[in-house]
Design an enzyme around this catalytic site. Structure first.
Site, PDB file in Angstrom:
ATOM      1  N   GLU A 206     -33.877  13.649  24.801  1.00  0.00           N
ATOM      2  CA  GLU A 206     -34.927  12.674  25.079  1.00  0.00           C
ATOM      3  C   GLU A 206     -34.299  11.557  25.912  1.00  0.00           C
ATOM      4  O   GLU A 206     -34.065  10.457  25.454  1.00  0.00           O
ATOM      5  CB  GLU A 206     -35.521  12.100  23.788  1.00  0.00           C
ATOM      6  CG  GLU A 206     -36.736  11.228  24.029  1.00  0.00           C
ATOM      7  CD  GLU A 206     -36.641   9.837  23.415  1.00  0.00           C
ATOM      8  OE1 GLU A 206     -37.653   9.146  23.377  1.00  0.00           O
ATOM      9  OE2 GLU A 206     -35.536   9.418  22.975  1.00  0.00           O
TER      10      GLU A 206
ATOM     11  N   ASP B 239     -32.616  12.024  20.069  1.00  0.00           N
ATOM     12  CA  ASP B 239     -33.207  10.740  20.425  1.00  0.00           C
ATOM     13  C   ASP B 239     -32.234   9.954  21.306  1.00  0.00           C
ATOM     14  O   ASP B 239     -31.065   9.773  20.949  1.00  0.00           O
ATOM     15  CB  ASP B 239     -33.483   9.975  19.122  1.00  0.00           C
ATOM     16  CG  ASP B 239     -34.345   8.750  19.338  1.00  0.00           C
ATOM     17  OD1 ASP B 239     -35.553   8.920  19.561  1.00  0.00           O
ATOM     18  OD2 ASP B 239     -33.801   7.626  19.258  1.00  0.00           O
TER      19      ASP B 239
END
Lengths: 665, 665
Positions: free
Chosen positions: A415, A386
């Site tokens: 990401e 993330d």
């Protein structure tokens, strides 16, 4: 290579340049500090610029050393006249770090063949040329009768030259070519990872929604056990990877409510990315989902269905995370003694503390490694990281290297939706793949440019994963394009990119956004959703069969798994995008070339007819060839050539996905 | 930089990536094995891609170390939003090898200013923000009253923030900025050579023609003494360098006759490139021209007129060269005992033996070095190297490095008309400048592309010299374009390129080619020519004044000497080429920007009128600015803005060369 020793003249005169310059070796990561990337099964073009003074012929050879130490040699060929660019194309068949180098040499036989043909043809220096040829053949060994002929002055020169230009002589020369000026390039590295590092179809769901039920007492969370019931359907749609948002305990301090509100009512589950509570942090599972053992069982069950579980690695903490108490040095303490929230002034994200990597980098790094190792022990081989771009780059370089040294099969997906420099660098330092800008490339022109970009030089270090949607991204294109938009985006992502992904609900055309936001309303990030897959609402639209078809096409066509060579073709319509994936027959199991052509109307609101113009060479055909085009969407077939009429009505089927069937010759 | 020590976290965790990534440093030669290039007076953009995680502000600083060890710091600025590319532009003022690196750091004050303005404006964490500001100012030192204000809770937060955002505080902070996470790039090298390595106007003549006379007994050769009489005219045309074809004894074996014929008659002088005879080789002068001392006097006389002599370095030998007898190992001996002629089968060049660099590279290299050193002792500082691409690249790397280590002022010009890989590499390994493809770029589109190419990234290692003609090259464009063609090509070469050159006779529009060849008929390479400059044939056309004007414009406009920043502007006509050279005022002596715009009709057979559209930003103006355009060719002036009407009649004047006079503001 059967050759003399590498020329050492330059060592004596201390030059950087070798006897024959060998430059610009690719695949290569610019800067040369990290190895280039490939996956098992990838067809890699090894190239170098090799040139020399004067007119004599040179040769170039690729030497590959596999991870097990075995060596392979591949002759390199000139890519195009005038470029001095030589290439050998190899399918990588073993995982691990390969090394390679290029050897260049004066090809004395080819030089002689070229000169002798011209000079003997013009009767210039014929006797001398035949004498030189005989000398070269003596170095090759054998061929006594040809040597005798070359030296037989009683015969006409042209006959003697003919004898030396036979196939048999060529074969003998190929075995022991007379060469000199042998020069070797510096050694290069290519890290070959397992296929899934670069190729796969991903499906994201929230385990707490799978089996969640609203009861009179409020919501009951789904569990790993109920979520596992979804796995057969995901597998039968043809996906390879199931990505789960964080599964850890969720903080209660400043918990976010439905639709990202700042207030909650009892039972609101909070954002899974607000990691950590009394029940534990990144090494724990949310008690509503089950136990660590339940998670391990879920991973095993997925594995039995051919699915891998990708785990979220979100390095941030809710204020309730155990780290906050035990390791305040891993956060930023402000002059007033408080810990800094995540913020993008004036916005504050008060359910999250960002990590500070500068106070105690070594203990922090050790803790993250401990956590990652724990999940690897429990069966996780893929981490979806993330927001890696909000953490220092060095940290990822370190973590991925250390983890991959111990566990070469582990894959990290970045990401990172941010500026190009950061995204490219995360790929260079080790991320196996990355989310991309694909989501925001919707017009023909944008897509043409982007497909060229990701399948070009970048493929040496940056592996795109084309996601059609995420819990954070529901583009206007999807919001307002209806079913056609969902088909169009899925078809392009699934066929153009070796890795693609979708977030659950895509197949159900969930296209209502929260007002003012580019994400779904009633977002699963903040609340439960009853995913009663076994009992779909009557009459609800689903494109599940379309998705299943796309993944089926991916499985049947190895060309789609290749990161390079996505070729954009021309059409006369501003919304008809045409691209192909193609690999040559020598790289397929049945010896047939594999070619898929996508012709897609990227305008979801129209029917269009136009001519498309195929670059036939790019799909291994001659300009005048014909072939049978089998549309894998409709089952129709057409006889196609270079220029073809197409009509695509987005309300019926927005895309042809064509398998090329060549004429037998 | 007044900063803490460079962050060492990555050393401990063994990462390649520093705390803040610093990448893609330029100027740089790809591969990193050779230093990038500049000349004294060159305005060099030092750039790096610098980025970090999250939203905090960073700063980047260029540190330059001059050859004398003194250090200079230049703050770097973001080139454009989203690029993460930082730049500092510096005019190099000292010859020698500079080193440089980039330091990146967390700019704590800028971060605070940005956040405090937003947060205090929105009254979020105001007290905390002011406390942080006070803490930063304490690290800066001084500013006690501002610190007291920041900490004075009795006053409104916005007033206290105002006090910290004063110019005085900014100045104090600039002196001792509070920074952290200091990261340093690897050190780079930039070789700064003397100006003539990159900037100059060249003129080529055959000394034997200058003063040559046809008498009843045949031709009498010109001499260094008669050739010296031509020097004042060359100097007054504004040239900087006189390049002489080889001046050595010329072989008699297989001597070439007029117009490249294989037969000679008594008195035919032969090609000067067939070097070597009984009278000596590369270290001797042709007895017809004079003595070594005469040559030295010629060089001195040129110097007194501000002209340098460029000497030809053609490494090949006539069969009569002393090397052939004394050092057969420097040639290729064939199996029949003969020495190989130069050839490109089936063509043979029987007046020349090529050198073999592989049999005895060390003794050969020593001999070439001896020869070069001899001519340097006699005053030569520039060598025009004949066909360097027919000799091994390593040899040039070695020779240029060794010579420049001893004689940093010596310049080598590569006469390499060959494929891009070789031409670029010769630049990378050390050649100060190179002949180019300019001669064959004649259309607007070709020229636009080529000007962009040579003034782009390539400028880090490849310095073009735009020759309009040579004894070997008389293009069709010149053969058939008349006087306009000669003006067009000279105007483009002289203004677009820091180095340009012409071969004598260009000013006289000598445009008759030998049938079937792309070179002048009755070529001076093979015969004498009576260059009676003092008595030009009556009525003969000459563009000598035009050439003189061009070199005058070059001398008056420092922008022309810059290798980068040639900017191509738009026009609505397919033959009207528009380009500009521009430097900012801070780099000129008078503080005024220097801007020259060329608008040229590249069709020598037409009059054309059209609109041109200037990219005003590229010449340091706003889109709506006006300026006075002084045409340096005709003396006319116009008021111009972004879009301007032009009419160019090639039969009158094919080019405007415009000096930009800005409005005073």
């Amino acid at each position: 290579m059967r050759a003399g020793s590498v020329v050492s003249v330059n060592a004596k005169l201390h030059t950087v340049t070798g006897r024959i310059p060998i430059d610009e070796l690719t695949p290569r990561v610019p800067g040369g500090k990290f190895p280039a990337k490939a996956v098992v099964g990838e067809i890699v073009p090894f190239e170098a610029t090799v040139f020399r003074e004067g007119h004599d012929k040179l040769g170039a050879l690729l030497t590959l050393t596999a991870p097990d130490g075995s060596e392979y040699e591949h002759p390199m060929e000139l890519v195009a006249p005038g470029t001095d660019r030589f290439r050998a194309v190899v399918r990588m068949d073993a995982q691990g770090t390969w090394s390679w180098f290029v050897t260049a040499y004066h090809d004395e036989w080819a030089t002689w063949m070229h000169d002798a043909e011209i000079k003997i043809g013009a009767d210039v220096d014929s006797e001398l040329m035949l004498q030189i040829g005989a000398g070269l053949l003596k170095r090759v060994g054998g061929q006594e009768h040809v040597i005798a002929l070359l030296e037989d002055r009683t015969r006409p020169a042209k006959d003697r030259w003919q004898a030396a230009s036979s196939d048999a002589v060529a074969a003998a020369v190929a075995q022991r070519p007379p060469i000199s000026l042998v020069t070797r390039s510096a050694e290069q590295r290519l890290g070959v990872e397992r296929e899934r590092a670069g190729v796969g179809a991903w499906y994201e769901f929230f385990p707490r929604s799978e089996g969640a039920k609203r009861t009179a007492e409020g919501w009951v969370s789904g569990t790993f056990a109920t979520a596992a019931k979804r796995l057969p359907a995901v597998a039968s749609m043809g996906f390879d990877v199931v990505y789960l948002p964080p599964i850890h305990p969720i903080g209660t301090t400043n918990r976010k409510g439905p639709n990202n509100t700042l207030t909650t009512v009892d039972g609101d589950p909070g954002s899974p990315w607000a990691i950590g509570a009394a029940e534990g942090g990144h090494d724990a599972v949310h008690p509503d989902l089950g136990t660590i053992d339940d998670f391990a069982a879920f991973v095993r069950e997925a594995g039995e269905r051919g699915l891998e579980i990708a785990m979220d690695l979100a390095l941030q903490a809710s204020p309730d995370h155990p780290w906050v108490r035990e390791h305040p040095e891993w956060f930023t303490t402000l002059p007033d003694g408080s810990i800094a929230y995540a913020e993008n002034p004036p916005k504050k994200y008060q359910d999250i503390y960002p990590i500070n990597f500068d106070n105690a980098p070594e203990s922090l790094a050790a803790e993250v490694l401990r956590i990652v190792e724990q999940w690897i022990r429990l069966g996780v081989q893929i981490f979806r990281v993330d927001n890696p771009h909000t953490k220092p780059v060095w940290f990822w370089e370190w973590l991925i290297r250390v983890v991959n040294d111990r566990h070469p099969d582990v894959v990290f997906l970045a990401e990172a939706f941010t500026r190009p420099a950061m995204m490219q660098t995360l790929g260079k330092v080790g991320f196996q793949q990355s989310y991309t800008y694909f989501t925001w490339r919707n017009t023909k022109t944008e897509l043409e440019e982007y497909l060229r970009e990701v399948s070009g030089r970048q493929a040496d270090w940056f592996r795109p994963n084309f996601w059609v949607n995420t819990p954070d991204i529901l583009t206007e294109y999807l919001q307002f394009g209806g079913v056609p938009a969902y088909k169009i985006r899925a078809a392009i992502a699934a066929i153009a990119c070796p890795s693609w992904g979708m977030y659950t609900g895509y197949e159900l055309i969930e296209n209502v956004a929260r007002p003012g936001a580019e994400e779904n309303i009633d977002n699963e990030k903040y609340e439960y959703k009853d995913r009663s897959w076994t009992k779909p609402p009557t009459g609800r639209i689903t494109i599940e069969p379309y998705i299943t078809m796309l993944n089926g096409i991916r499985a049947a066509h190895p060309a789609i798994a290749q990161p390079r060579g996505t070729h954009v073709h021309a059409s006369d319509d501003e919304a008809i995008l045409v691209f192909s994936k193609h690999i040559e027959g020598r790289f397929t199991e049945n010896g047939e070339p594999d070619t898929v052509i996508v012709v897609v109307n990227v305008d979801p609101h129209s029917a269009r007819q136009t001519l498309i113009h195929l670059d036939m060479e790019a799909i291994g055909l001659d300009a005048t060839d014909g072939f049978t085009a089998h549309d894998l969407v409709t089952g129709e077939s057409w006889e196609w050539g270079r220029d073809n009429y197409v009509r695509l009505d987005s309300f019926v089927e927005p895309a042809h996905i064509v398998r090329v069937q060549r004429k037998s010759r």
